[in-house]
Design an enzyme around this catalytic site. Sequence first.
Site, PDB file in Angstrom:
ATOM      1  N   LYS A 182       0.798  -1.053   0.213  1.00 45.79           N
ATOM      2  CA  LYS A 182      -0.021  -0.106  -0.143  1.00 45.79           C
ATOM      3  C   LYS A 182       0.696   1.247  -0.178  1.00 45.79           C
ATOM      4  O   LYS A 182       2.015   1.206   0.681  1.00 45.79           O
ATOM      5  CB  LYS A 182      -0.825  -0.041   1.192  1.00 45.79           C
ATOM      6  CG  LYS A 182      -1.892   1.083   1.252  1.00 45.79           C
ATOM      7  CD  LYS A 182      -2.835   0.866   2.619  1.00 45.79           C
ATOM      8  CE  LYS A 182      -3.835   1.793   2.749  1.00 45.79           C
ATOM      9  NZ  LYS A 182      -4.761   1.855   3.832  1.00 45.79           N
ATOM     10  N   SER A 188      -9.601   1.773   3.160  1.00 41.20           N
ATOM     11  CA  SER A 188      -8.915   2.629   2.334  1.00 41.20           C
ATOM     12  C   SER A 188      -7.862   1.720   1.344  1.00 41.20           C
ATOM     13  O   SER A 188      -7.141   2.283   0.466  1.00 41.20           O
ATOM     14  CB  SER A 188      -8.180   3.457   2.873  1.00 41.20           C
ATOM     15  OG  SER A 188      -7.229   2.900   4.145  1.00 41.20           O
ATOM     16  N   SER A 242      -9.807  -0.762   7.281  1.00 39.53           N
ATOM     17  CA  SER A 242      -9.210  -0.561   5.972  1.00 39.53           C
ATOM     18  C   SER A 242      -8.607  -1.699   5.350  1.00 39.53           C
ATOM     19  O   SER A 242      -8.143  -1.691   4.040  1.00 39.53           O
ATOM     20  CB  SER A 242      -8.207   0.759   5.905  1.00 39.53           C
ATOM     21  OG  SER A 242      -8.795   1.658   5.639  1.00 39.53           O
TER      22      SER A 242
HETATM   23  N1  GLN Z   1     -12.706   4.085   6.781  1.00 36.66           N
HETATM   24  C1  GLN Z   1     -12.386   4.340   7.741  1.00 36.66           C
HETATM   25  C2  GLN Z   1     -11.891   5.795   7.530  1.00 36.66           C
HETATM   26  O1  GLN Z   1     -12.158   6.550   6.957  1.00 36.66           O
HETATM   27  C3  GLN Z   1     -11.148   3.526   8.096  1.00 36.66           C
HETATM   28  C4  GLN Z   1     -10.020   3.820   7.487  1.00 36.66           C
HETATM   29  C5  GLN Z   1      -8.689   2.962   7.846  1.00 36.66           C
HETATM   30  O2  GLN Z   1      -8.854   1.830   8.363  1.00 36.66           O
HETATM   31  N2  GLN Z   1      -7.627   3.381   7.432  1.00 36.66           N
HETATM   32  O3  GLN Z   1     -11.240   6.301   8.728  1.00 36.66           O
END
Ligand code: GLN
Length: 522
Positions: free
Chosen positions: A82, A157, A181
């Site tokens: 990532k 994400s 994420s």
């Molecule tokens: N979707 C969640 C957020 O927007 C979690 C994102 C993540 O785990 N990086 O914060």
Amino acid sequence: MNDDALWNMKASALLELMAAGEVSSVEVVEAFLDRISEVEREVGAFLEVMQEEALAQARRIDKLRQSGEYPGLLGGIPVAVKDNICAAGAGCTCGSRMLADWTAPYDATVVRALKEQGAVIIGKTNMDEFAMGSSTENSALGVTRNPWDLRRVPGGSSGGSAAAVAAGEVPLALGSDTGGSVRQPAAFTGVTGLKPTYGRVSRYGLVAFASSLDQIGPLAADVKDLCLLMDVISGFDERDSTSEDRPVPSYSQALSRSTRGLKGGVPKECLTQGVSPGVRRCFERALEMLEELGIDIKEISLPMTRYALDCYYIIAPAEASSNLSRFDGVRYGVRAETESFEKMYMRTRRNFGPEVRRRIMLGTFALSAGYYDAYYLRAAKVRTLIRRDFKRAFEEFDIILSPTAPTSAFLLGERTQDPLSMYMADVLTVPANLAGLPALSVPCGFEEVPGSGGGGEGEMVRRLPVGLQITGRPFDEETVLCAGHAFYQAVAPGVEAELARMRKGLGRASQGSTRCCVQGSG
Ligand code: GLN
């Protein structure tokens, strides 16, 4: 394509082939690079593909093998990373214009561990900007599509990492999980993903989003492959003060343990959170299968998890507002040259996209004088209560079960105008981050949704993957993975047949065939 193409195989199988001398690492890496060029136009999982470096590393591994040396646990296996995890010499954009031209000067500890174990870093994957989002649509640098339905999001994400694994562009990938994420995109794309216990995997070299929640986690087609990555990336690192100095078991070996007699709790709160009928059906069927595997299942209550999402959306933005203050045009990334320092600072920070700005504003507000007690402090207290709920539950239960996400993958654009509906995608995953617990998402079936309709290739229904979430005690990844593995083996024939079918359908765009045509002529 043929089903026994190298890129269609799991890392565990590729390792056996390479060890037996039947294929070389160069052949493996080339197969995945070809697959990437075949499907990437449709999927868009990568921000950068390191073709030259990957082939050079593959050649090194082949040489080692030829000279009889052990090439490492992942010798010759391609891994995608990532784009918020540093790999020396590669970009590390975090999906942001802020870091679009920044090159990482060093390897994250996990990347170094991968290289030491012979893995081949093949590319950097797309993500929501600074990991804020649930669909990868907040990336400022490209669109990633769900390989199961190109009209849909891959989740986020870590959407690029998940989509890459699902599409057969890479067998293994790393993501990061602050509120879901790794797990939620794994669920949306029909692969497995683990958020390890807070402190299990070093975060040195991971760009910080919310430091009390962030963990790096692996994604792979099945639990066995996931364990290969865990065996490599887990463990103490003196460069990460939150990493824990405790012995690391072999996760791969733990998979042979019996699951019979394990106690599984199903929080009654988990099915009230906007869970779609299709997801509910898959989950209920999964519970029956777990019972058939000898796991004893009972309903439990985790009353405070009802407040988990609210609590998360105070704590995560608060920590983000502080972490992101380092992007000021002085130290990292872009710099807007203007006459005064203040203008430079302001213009530079306009490179943050709308969601990141929203989080910085929310977080700054929650931490500001006069509001700190009402918001941040209160959220921190609720977090303690959520932890206690889990602690109590784990006195009696070994694992806690829920769907990973309330729905399957939604359409691109469907939730971008409504942040709250986007945030709801994490309602079932954030509790594990707040409590620091290990949690796995494993494919558990499919939900049917309307297809693109029409004649020709347009179908009336589309089957989208659904994930089962298995949460465990702190540092008890073994039980979580073991239960996940037993479960996955039971669903694998069905899941993998669908996966093979989906993969076969990809790559048409690059072959130049048109998607829709007069019936009968295609
Ligand atoms: N979707 C969640 C957020 O927007 C979690 C994102 C993540 O785990 N990086 O914060």
